[in-house]
Design a protein around this motif. Structure first.
Motif, mmCIF file in Angstrom:
data_model
loop_
_atom_site.group_PDB
_atom_site.id
_atom_site.type_symbol
_atom_site.label_atom_id
_atom_site.label_comp_id
_atom_site.label_asym_id
_atom_site.label_seq_id
_atom_site.Cartn_x
_atom_site.Cartn_y
_atom_site.Cartn_z
ATOM 1 N N MET A 114 -15.354 16.775 0.901
ATOM 2 C CA MET A 114 -14.642 17.671 1.792
ATOM 3 C C MET A 114 -13.216 17.154 1.961
ATOM 4 S SD MET A 114 -14.945 20.431 3.727
ATOM 5 C CE MET A 114 -16.649 20.644 3.333
ATOM 6 N N LYS A 115 -12.264 18.059 1.922
ATOM 7 C CA LYS A 115 -10.865 17.658 2.053
ATOM 8 C C LYS A 115 -10.569 17.203 3.484
ATOM 9 C CE LYS A 115 -8.227 20.963 0.761
ATOM 10 N NZ LYS A 115 -7.407 22.043 0.195
ATOM 11 N N PRO A 116 -9.840 16.087 3.633
ATOM 12 C CA PRO A 116 -9.508 15.609 4.976
ATOM 13 C C PRO A 116 -8.802 16.667 5.819
ATOM 14 C CG PRO A 116 -9.004 13.909 3.372
ATOM 15 C CD PRO A 116 -9.384 15.142 2.599
ATOM 16 N N SER A 117 -7.933 17.454 5.206
ATOM 17 C CA SER A 117 -7.211 18.470 5.979
ATOM 18 C C SER A 117 -8.173 19.518 6.555
ATOM 19 C CB SER A 117 -6.135 19.136 5.129
ATOM 20 O OG SER A 117 -6.720 19.812 4.025
ATOM 21 N N THR A 118 -9.204 19.868 5.813
ATOM 22 C CA THR A 118 -10.199 20.826 6.312
ATOM 23 C C THR A 118 -10.967 20.234 7.484
ATOM 24 O OG1 THR A 118 -10.433 21.789 4.114
ATOM 25 C CG2 THR A 118 -12.246 22.177 5.659
ATOM 26 N N ILE A 119 -11.340 18.977 7.348
ATOM 27 C CA ILE A 119 -12.070 18.301 8.429
ATOM 28 C C ILE A 119 -11.210 18.243 9.685
ATOM 29 C CG2 ILE A 119 -13.194 16.161 9.153
ATOM 30 C CD1 ILE A 119 -13.709 15.594 6.128
ATOM 31 N N LEU A 120 -9.943 17.852 9.533
ATOM 32 C CA LEU A 120 -9.050 17.727 10.692
ATOM 33 C C LEU A 120 -8.765 19.080 11.337
ATOM 34 C CD1 LEU A 120 -6.658 15.016 9.259
ATOM 35 C CD2 LEU A 120 -8.289 14.735 11.149
ATOM 36 N N LYS A 121 -8.582 20.111 10.545
ATOM 37 C CA LYS A 121 -8.356 21.447 11.111
ATOM 38 C C LYS A 121 -9.580 21.938 11.875
ATOM 39 C CE LYS A 121 -5.015 22.839 7.608
ATOM 40 N NZ LYS A 121 -4.794 23.652 6.385
ATOM 41 N N THR A 122 -10.747 21.680 11.314
ATOM 42 C CA THR A 122 -11.982 22.073 11.993
ATOM 43 C C THR A 122 -12.132 21.312 13.303
ATOM 44 O OG1 THR A 122 -13.007 22.533 9.850
ATOM 45 C CG2 THR A 122 -14.496 22.262 11.723
ATOM 46 N N ALA A 123 -11.826 20.015 13.287
ATOM 47 C CA ALA A 123 -11.888 19.211 14.513
ATOM 48 C C ALA A 123 -10.928 19.752 15.565
ATOM 49 C CB ALA A 123 -11.567 17.746 14.199
ATOM 50 N N ALA A 124 -9.732 20.138 15.141
ATOM 51 C CA ALA A 124 -8.734 20.658 16.084
ATOM 52 C C ALA A 124 -9.223 21.960 16.729
ATOM 53 C CB ALA A 124 -7.407 20.878 15.365
ATOM 54 N N TRP A 153 -10.705 9.042 8.967
ATOM 55 C CA TRP A 153 -11.286 8.092 8.018
ATOM 56 C C TRP A 153 -11.074 8.573 6.585
ATOM 57 C CZ3 TRP A 153 -17.225 7.183 7.248
ATOM 58 C CH2 TRP A 153 -17.441 5.988 6.533
ATOM 59 N N ALA A 154 -11.353 9.854 6.344
ATOM 60 C CA ALA A 154 -11.184 10.404 4.999
ATOM 61 C C ALA A 154 -9.711 10.430 4.583
ATOM 62 C CB ALA A 154 -11.788 11.803 4.937
ATOM 63 N N SER A 155 -8.808 10.609 5.537
ATOM 64 C CA SER A 155 -7.368 10.584 5.235
ATOM 65 C C SER A 155 -6.903 9.175 4.884
ATOM 66 C CB SER A 155 -6.564 11.097 6.423
ATOM 67 O OG SER A 155 -6.811 12.452 6.647
ATOM 68 N N PRO A 212 -8.707 7.886 0.897
ATOM 69 C CA PRO A 212 -8.856 9.074 0.047
ATOM 70 C C PRO A 212 -9.913 8.934 -1.045
ATOM 71 C CG PRO A 212 -6.632 8.141 -0.125
ATOM 72 C CD PRO A 212 -7.388 7.327 0.874
ATOM 73 N N GLU A 213 -10.344 7.707 -1.310
ATOM 74 C CA GLU A 213 -11.383 7.515 -2.323
ATOM 75 C C GLU A 213 -12.761 7.970 -1.826
ATOM 76 O OE1 GLU A 213 -10.986 3.459 -0.203
ATOM 77 O OE2 GLU A 213 -9.663 5.082 -0.811
ATOM 78 N N LEU A 214 -12.882 8.205 -0.515
ATOM 79 C CA LEU A 214 -14.158 8.685 0.013
ATOM 80 C C LEU A 214 -14.401 10.110 -0.452
ATOM 81 C CD1 LEU A 214 -14.102 7.477 3.730
ATOM 82 C CD2 LEU A 214 -15.237 6.418 1.793
ATOM 83 N N LYS A 215 -15.517 10.350 -1.070
ATOM 84 C CA LYS A 215 -15.828 11.672 -1.601
ATOM 85 C C LYS A 215 -17.047 12.292 -0.927
ATOM 86 C CE LYS A 215 -12.585 11.348 -4.668
ATOM 87 N NZ LYS A 215 -11.288 11.693 -4.175
#
Length: 128
Positions: free
Chosen positions: A1-11, A61-63, A66-69
């Protein structure tokens, strides 16, 4: 999952948790007290907020790594947990439809899956 998607969802979920919590504490409090559902609504808001923060931490964490997949399981567990657990409790409190309480545990299971899903990305870090 892309970090930006995770962060936007969290927001989005974090903002909703604050808004729903404030609305419940002020606008809905008399109705929730009369129905005896104030504690249930409070539980829904707490779990909503806790898991919004978990999504935020996952995104950070994912940001930072970035190697976390393998973050998708946690992302979907937390997201579905908020929607099913908190969503069913909000709906129960506002509508009085009691059978919704039967699906609430599925949201709890999703939360557990989300937390256990953190094992996969943590395992990726130890492989180095």
């Amino acid at each position: 999952m892309k970090p930006s998607t995770i962060l936007k969802t969290a927001a989005i979920f974090g903002a909703l948790a604050v808004g729903i919590g404030a609305f419940g504490a002020h606008g809905l409090k008399p109705m929730l007290e009369a129905s005896g559902r104030l504690d249930t609504f409070d539980t829904a808001v707490k779990y909503h907020f806790y898991h919004s923060l978990a999504l935020l931490a996952l995104g950070v964490w994912a940001s930072a790594k970035p190697e976390l997949k393998k973050t998708g399981l946690s992302f979907w567990g937390f997201t579905l947990g908020i929607l099913i657990f908190s969503g069913s409790l909000y709906t129960l409190c506002l509508s009085g439809i009691t059978w919704l309480g039967a699906i609430t545990p599925l949201g709890g299971v999703a939360f557990i899956v989300g937390w256990l899903g953190l094992l996969a990305p943590a395992g990726e870090l130890t492989k180095r």
